[in-house]
Design an enzyme around this catalytic site. Sequence first.
Site, PDB file in Angstrom:
ATOM      1  N   GLU A 168      11.573   3.893  25.881  1.00  0.00           N
ATOM      2  CA  GLU A 168      11.438   5.350  25.683  1.00  0.00           C
ATOM      3  C   GLU A 168      10.404   5.956  26.626  1.00  0.00           C
ATOM      4  O   GLU A 168      10.379   7.156  26.830  1.00  0.00           O
ATOM      5  CB  GLU A 168      10.942   5.642  24.255  1.00  0.00           C
ATOM      6  N   ASP A 181       0.863 -11.858  21.885  1.00  0.00           N
ATOM      7  CA  ASP A 181       0.243 -13.120  21.520  1.00  0.00           C
ATOM      8  C   ASP A 181       1.136 -13.916  20.568  1.00  0.00           C
ATOM      9  O   ASP A 181       1.726 -13.350  19.641  1.00  0.00           O
ATOM     10  CB  ASP A 181      -1.098 -12.811  20.825  1.00  0.00           C
TER      11      ASP A 181
END
Length: 550
Positions: free
Chosen positions: A252, A211
């Site tokens: 990751e 956002d």
Amino acid sequence: MSPADDGPWWRGAVIYQVYPRSFADGDGDGVGDIAGIRSRLDHLSALGVDAIWFSPWYPSPMADAGYDVADHRDIDPVFGTLAEAEALVAEAHALGIRTIVDVVPNHCSDAHPWFQAALAGGPDAPERELFWFRPGRGPNGDQRPTDWVGEFGGETWTRTVNPDGTPGDWYLHLFAPEQPDLNWDHPGVRAEFEDILRFWFDRGVDGIRIDSAGLLVKDGTLPETRPGRPHPFRDLDGVHEIYRDWRRIADEYPGDRALIGEVWMPDRQRFANYLRPDELHAAFNFDFLGCAWDASALRESIDGTLSAHAPVGAPATWVLSNHDVTRHVTRYGRADTTFSFAAKREGTPTDLELGTRRARAAALLSLSLPGAAYVYQGEELGLWEVEDIPYELRQDPMWERSGRVDPGRDGCRVPLPWTGDEPPFGFSPDGAAAPWLPQPADWKDRTVRAQTGDATSMLELYRMAIRIRRADPALGDGTMTWLPAPDGVLAHHRRPGFTCLVNLSDVAVPLPPHTERLLASGPLDDDLLPPDTAVWLRTAEPTPAGPGTA
Ligand code: GLC
């Protein structure tokens, strides 16, 4: 994304935005919730979307409909529980649908424990460092620290009261006063959000929508905004370091986790900086969303988009609507078909029939362009902006904070119509409280039930278009070529063998040679494409570098 593509899913996905308050109400309180979403997942599966983005569902006092987050690691009781959210993610995955959650890093709720501690602890509370607390100007400190204008209009500073009752420091809020801005210079803020990303990635979500992604970093010297000077809080260079850290975290995890930024940035070059290979994966294309229904303006927006994305290797996105903007059926029926917050006004006349015709053509245009496409809940039903919500029922802070100049965003957030002839149109179970915003009685023709099986409906158009898109190797991620076309007509080709023609002129135009008509947004007149209509065709490849190609 078409099965022939083997790139990551986010490069060519159709992503559906669920606004949880307004999608479906499972428990009968008139507010949509996770139980409701779970009960309606079959709709999204039948529509054929690749992913769902959930607008915020976290604990919140709802000063800004949940974009004032008190705890990013839980679910607000009005929406359900964390266990239900986890079940929803699993059920979507079982249907082959990925999930994206909304993270709000620019600010939190004033009910967040950090902010509460900052207030309760007085001027020396260490928690104040997590925000932007400043003394006021003037001898009594009663003038705001800056004259910055907020994102909802209105002032950006609110004065606090010290624990002993005396007037205290001010704090910064670019949005409503209930949304204090976080201080991203503080390592504690960075660590907290990195942990929040892991929290949701650990729960299997496939992406994060970020956002207000361009606002996080502020110039700590708090200069006034001045033309020609660097802006004190928009798009500061330091923001990129944050997204490089986030990208390392996303990378990751197995399975192509995506970071998607809400970046309102008129400068396309600055916009593309967010999409460099070690930053965000994608960002919403507000340039296209705000563009006029006009062939040359759209062509310029599409070309500008593609040429800004190409050097950074990021996929474009195509967005027509979301929970912040006037629904495009309404916009496209107005004399001025552009969107900007500044130009929103109560009572601008619209021709909904014209707007609907154009929205159908726009759906075929946006779903045929290279990259990912977004669908905001209800656009597949052809819903229009509800512009006559009584003042006393309006909930969006933008309405009051703009001095009632901007009608606010409630009109695009009205609960969806599912079944039946009268409100709540299956949004809530029988005997439930009234929907949190009133639905127009005219939506009886717009329900999922009413449109299902009606080949001329908006819903069946979206279903067919998405089905074709999934199956056709030409669509989704990739490249496109403009074809020569009459004035006011957009024609583009995607390899292999796909052509989209959109007629934005006011005369019917002949179709180019083709072997099959795949889908049209409205009736054709023999081999003529009427105004405000689009068609998908199976065609031969254009001759390389023919006249007018780009
Ligand atoms: C974003 C959201 C909007 C919200 C604002 C503040 O623009 O899309 O709904 O009000 O951020 O969080």
